[in-house]
Design a protein around this motif. Structure first.
Motif, PDB file in Angstrom:
ATOM      1  N   TYR A  71       0.833  -1.203   0.000  1.00 33.22           N
ATOM      2  CA  TYR A  71       0.000   0.000   0.000  1.00 33.22           C
ATOM      3  C   TYR A  71       0.868   1.254   0.000  1.00 33.22           C
ATOM      4  O   TYR A  71       0.536   2.252  -0.651  1.00 33.22           O
ATOM      5  N   LEU A  72       1.970   1.202   0.720  1.00 35.25           N
ATOM      6  CA  LEU A  72       2.895   2.331   0.747  1.00 35.25           C
ATOM      7  C   LEU A  72       3.507   2.554  -0.625  1.00 35.25           C
ATOM      8  O   LEU A  72       3.597   3.702  -1.095  1.00 35.25           O
ATOM      9  N   ILE A  73       3.911   1.482  -1.284  1.00 34.33           N
ATOM     10  CA  ILE A  73       4.510   1.602  -2.618  1.00 34.33           C
ATOM     11  C   ILE A  73       3.499   2.177  -3.607  1.00 34.33           C
ATOM     12  O   ILE A  73       3.821   3.068  -4.396  1.00 34.33           O
ATOM     13  N   VAL A  74       2.271   1.676  -3.578  1.00 40.53           N
ATOM     14  CA  VAL A  74       1.228   2.181  -4.477  1.00 40.53           C
ATOM     15  C   VAL A  74       0.939   3.650  -4.189  1.00 40.53           C
ATOM     16  O   VAL A  74       0.766   4.452  -5.116  1.00 40.53           O
ATOM     17  N   GLY A  75       0.919   4.031  -2.933  1.00 41.66           N
ATOM     18  CA  GLY A  75       0.676   5.431  -2.577  1.00 41.66           C
ATOM     19  C   GLY A  75       1.770   6.354  -3.059  1.00 41.66           C
ATOM     20  O   GLY A  75       1.497   7.441  -3.590  1.00 41.66           O
ATOM     21  N   VAL A  76       3.026   5.944  -2.893  1.00 44.06           N
ATOM     22  CA  VAL A  76       4.150   6.775  -3.332  1.00 44.06           C
ATOM     23  C   VAL A  76       4.151   6.899  -4.852  1.00 44.06           C
ATOM     24  O   VAL A  76       4.371   7.996  -5.399  1.00 44.06           O
ATOM     25  N   LEU A  77       3.903   5.801  -5.552  1.00 47.52           N
ATOM     26  CA  LEU A  77       3.849   5.864  -7.014  1.00 47.52           C
ATOM     27  C   LEU A  77       2.688   6.724  -7.495  1.00 47.52           C
ATOM     28  O   LEU A  77       2.827   7.466  -8.479  1.00 47.52           O
ATOM     29  N   SER A  78       1.563   6.659  -6.808  1.00 45.75           N
ATOM     30  CA  SER A  78       0.423   7.505  -7.176  1.00 45.75           C
ATOM     31  C   SER A  78       0.758   8.982  -6.983  1.00 45.75           C
ATOM     32  O   SER A  78       0.410   9.819  -7.832  1.00 45.75           O
ATOM     33  N   LEU A  79       1.418   9.304  -5.876  1.00 47.91           N
ATOM     34  CA  LEU A  79       1.827  10.693  -5.659  1.00 47.91           C
ATOM     35  C   LEU A  79       2.810  11.164  -6.723  1.00 47.91           C
ATOM     36  O   LEU A  79       2.749  12.310  -7.179  1.00 47.91           O
ATOM     37  N   LEU A  80       3.706  10.283  -7.149  1.00 51.14           N
ATOM     38  CA  LEU A  80       4.669  10.634  -8.190  1.00 51.14           C
ATOM     39  C   LEU A  80       3.962  10.881  -9.522  1.00 51.14           C
ATOM     40  O   LEU A  80       4.282  11.834 -10.234  1.00 51.14           O
ATOM     41  N   ILE A  81       2.981  10.052  -9.849  1.00 55.36           N
ATOM     42  CA  ILE A  81       2.234  10.232 -11.093  1.00 55.36           C
ATOM     43  C   ILE A  81       1.425  11.521 -11.060  1.00 55.36           C
ATOM     44  O   ILE A  81       1.410  12.292 -12.027  1.00 55.36           O
ATOM     45  N   ILE A  82       0.751  11.796  -9.952  1.00 51.97           N
ATOM     46  CA  ILE A  82      -0.036  13.022  -9.832  1.00 51.97           C
ATOM     47  C   ILE A  82       0.860  14.257  -9.913  1.00 51.97           C
ATOM     48  O   ILE A  82       0.526  15.242 -10.576  1.00 51.97           O
ATOM     49  N   ALA A  83       2.015  14.204  -9.263  1.00 53.03           N
ATOM     50  CA  ALA A  83       2.934  15.342  -9.316  1.00 53.03           C
ATOM     51  C   ALA A  83       3.487  15.535 -10.723  1.00 53.03           C
ATOM     52  O   ALA A  83       3.669  16.672 -11.170  1.00 53.03           O
ATOM     53  N   THR A  84       3.731  14.438 -11.449  1.00 55.05           N
ATOM     54  CA  THR A  84       4.222  14.549 -12.818  1.00 55.05           C
ATOM     55  C   THR A  84       3.164  15.169 -13.726  1.00 55.05           C
ATOM     56  O   THR A  84       3.483  15.979 -14.597  1.00 55.05           O
ATOM     57  N   VAL A  85       1.920  14.788 -13.524  1.00 58.27           N
ATOM     58  CA  VAL A  85       0.848  15.375 -14.328  1.00 58.27           C
ATOM     59  C   VAL A  85       0.736  16.876 -14.036  1.00 58.27           C
ATOM     60  O   VAL A  85       0.537  17.683 -14.949  1.00 58.27           O
ATOM     61  N   ASN A  86       0.886  17.262 -12.790  1.00 58.45           N
ATOM     62  CA  ASN A  86       0.752  18.672 -12.418  1.00 58.45           C
ATOM     63  C   ASN A  86       1.948  19.522 -12.838  1.00 58.45           C
ATOM     64  O   ASN A  86       1.790  20.605 -13.373  1.00 58.45           O
ATOM     65  N   TRP A  87       3.170  19.048 -12.535  1.00 56.76           N
ATOM     66  CA  TRP A  87       4.347  19.886 -12.712  1.00 56.76           C
ATOM     67  C   TRP A  87       5.295  19.417 -13.812  1.00 56.76           C
ATOM     68  O   TRP A  87       6.296  20.076 -14.063  1.00 56.76           O
ATOM     69  N   GLY A  88       5.041  18.289 -14.428  1.00 58.65           N
ATOM     70  CA  GLY A  88       5.809  17.880 -15.595  1.00 58.65           C
ATOM     71  C   GLY A  88       7.091  17.141 -15.290  1.00 58.65           C
ATOM     72  O   GLY A  88       7.256  16.479 -14.258  1.00 58.65           O
ATOM     73  N   LEU A  89       8.003  17.256 -16.224  1.00 57.34           N
ATOM     74  CA  LEU A  89       9.237  16.475 -16.213  1.00 57.34           C
ATOM     75  C   LEU A  89      10.178  16.831 -15.061  1.00 57.34           C
ATOM     76  O   LEU A  89      11.027  16.021 -14.670  1.00 57.34           O
ATOM     77  N   ALA A  90      10.035  18.001 -14.504  1.00 55.78           N
ATOM     78  CA  ALA A  90      10.899  18.417 -13.389  1.00 55.78           C
ATOM     79  C   ALA A  90      10.732  17.487 -12.190  1.00 55.78           C
ATOM     80  O   ALA A  90      11.701  17.185 -11.486  1.00 55.78           O
ATOM     81  N   VAL A  91       9.521  17.006 -11.957  1.00 52.60           N
ATOM     82  CA  VAL A  91       9.275  16.099 -10.830  1.00 52.60           C
ATOM     83  C   VAL A  91       9.989  14.771 -11.042  1.00 52.60           C
ATOM     84  O   VAL A  91      10.593  14.216 -10.124  1.00 52.60           O
ATOM     85  N   LEU A  92       9.939  14.265 -12.278  1.00 53.26           N
ATOM     86  CA  LEU A  92      10.620  13.000 -12.556  1.00 53.26           C
ATOM     87  C   LEU A  92      12.130  13.133 -12.397  1.00 53.26           C
ATOM     88  O   LEU A  92      12.793  12.225 -11.880  1.00 53.26           O
ATOM     89  N   SER A  93      12.688  14.262 -12.823  1.00 56.55           N
ATOM     90  CA  SER A  93      14.124  14.441 -12.671  1.00 56.55           C
ATOM     91  C   SER A  93      14.514  14.585 -11.201  1.00 56.55           C
ATOM     92  O   SER A  93      15.547  14.065 -10.776  1.00 56.55           O
ATOM     93  N   MET A  94      13.694  15.251 -10.396  1.00 52.09           N
ATOM     94  CA  MET A  94      13.986  15.370  -8.966  1.00 52.09           C
ATOM     95  C   MET A  94      13.857  14.019  -8.254  1.00 52.09           C
ATOM     96  O   MET A  94      14.637  13.691  -7.361  1.00 52.09           O
ATOM     97  N   ALA A  95      12.877  13.227  -8.668  1.00 58.02           N
ATOM     98  CA  ALA A  95      12.721  11.894  -8.080  1.00 58.02           C
ATOM     99  C   ALA A  95      13.908  11.007  -8.443  1.00 58.02           C
ATOM    100  O   ALA A  95      14.419  10.248  -7.603  1.00 58.02           O
ATOM    101  N   ALA A  96      14.363  11.094  -9.690  1.00 56.51           N
ATOM    102  CA  ALA A  96      15.529  10.314 -10.104  1.00 56.51           C
ATOM    103  C   ALA A  96      16.777  10.775  -9.359  1.00 56.51           C
ATOM    104  O   ALA A  96      17.605   9.953  -8.952  1.00 56.51           O
ATOM    105  N   LEU A  97      16.904  12.063  -9.152  1.00 57.61           N
ATOM    106  CA  LEU A  97      18.049  12.594  -8.419  1.00 57.61           C
ATOM    107  C   LEU A  97      18.036  12.131  -6.963  1.00 57.61           C
ATOM    108  O   LEU A  97      19.078  11.832  -6.381  1.00 57.61           O
ATOM    109  N   ALA A  98      16.851  12.030  -6.386  1.00 52.36           N
ATOM    110  CA  ALA A  98      16.744  11.574  -5.001  1.00 52.36           C
ATOM    111  C   ALA A  98      17.054  10.082  -4.875  1.00 52.36           C
ATOM    112  O   ALA A  98      17.457   9.616  -3.810  1.00 52.36           O
ATOM    113  N   MET A  99      16.866   9.316  -5.944  1.00 54.68           N
ATOM    114  CA  MET A  99      17.109   7.873  -5.892  1.00 54.68           C
ATOM    115  C   MET A  99      18.570   7.490  -6.125  1.00 54.68           C
ATOM    116  O   MET A  99      18.941   6.327  -5.958  1.00 54.68           O
ATOM    117  N   VAL A 100      19.417   8.431  -6.522  1.00 52.27           N
ATOM    118  CA  VAL A 100      20.826   8.125  -6.795  1.00 52.27           C
ATOM    119  C   VAL A 100      21.534   7.542  -5.572  1.00 52.27           C
ATOM    120  O   VAL A 100      22.180   6.491  -5.677  1.00 52.27           O
TER     121      VAL A 100
END
Length: 77
Positions: free
Chosen positions: A35-64
């Motif tokens: 449930y935690l994984i699904v929630g985090v992925l849902s938040l990432l998808i919603i943020a990407t829809v709202n703010w675009g590619l910048a969210v994906l790049s910040m998420a990738a940077l945080a995962m390094v």
């Protein structure tokens, strides 16, 4: 009360209020991590829809650092 009767401090994850509830739920029922994984992925998808590619790049940077730790753990066996 002697000095040895002082209880040990809980780990840092259990001292933070939001993380405490998440990790105690995971300890009680291990399936709740999905449930935690699904929630985090849902938040990432919603943020990407709202703010675009910048969210994906910040998420990738945080995962390094996480990926570095995983690679080190894999190589150490």
């Amino acid at each position: 009360m002697a000095l040895t009767d002082i209880p040990a401090r809980p780990p840092l994850l259990f001292r933070l209020p939001v993380l405490r509830t998440i990790f105690t739920d995971i300890q009680r029922e291990p399936d709740s991590i999905f449930y935690l994984i699904v929630g985090v992925l849902s938040l990432l998808i919603i943020a990407t829809v709202n703010w675009g590619l910048a969210v994906l790049s910040m998420a990738a940077l945080a995962m390094v650092p996480v990926m570095f730790v995983l690679l080190i753990l894999i190589t150490r066996g």
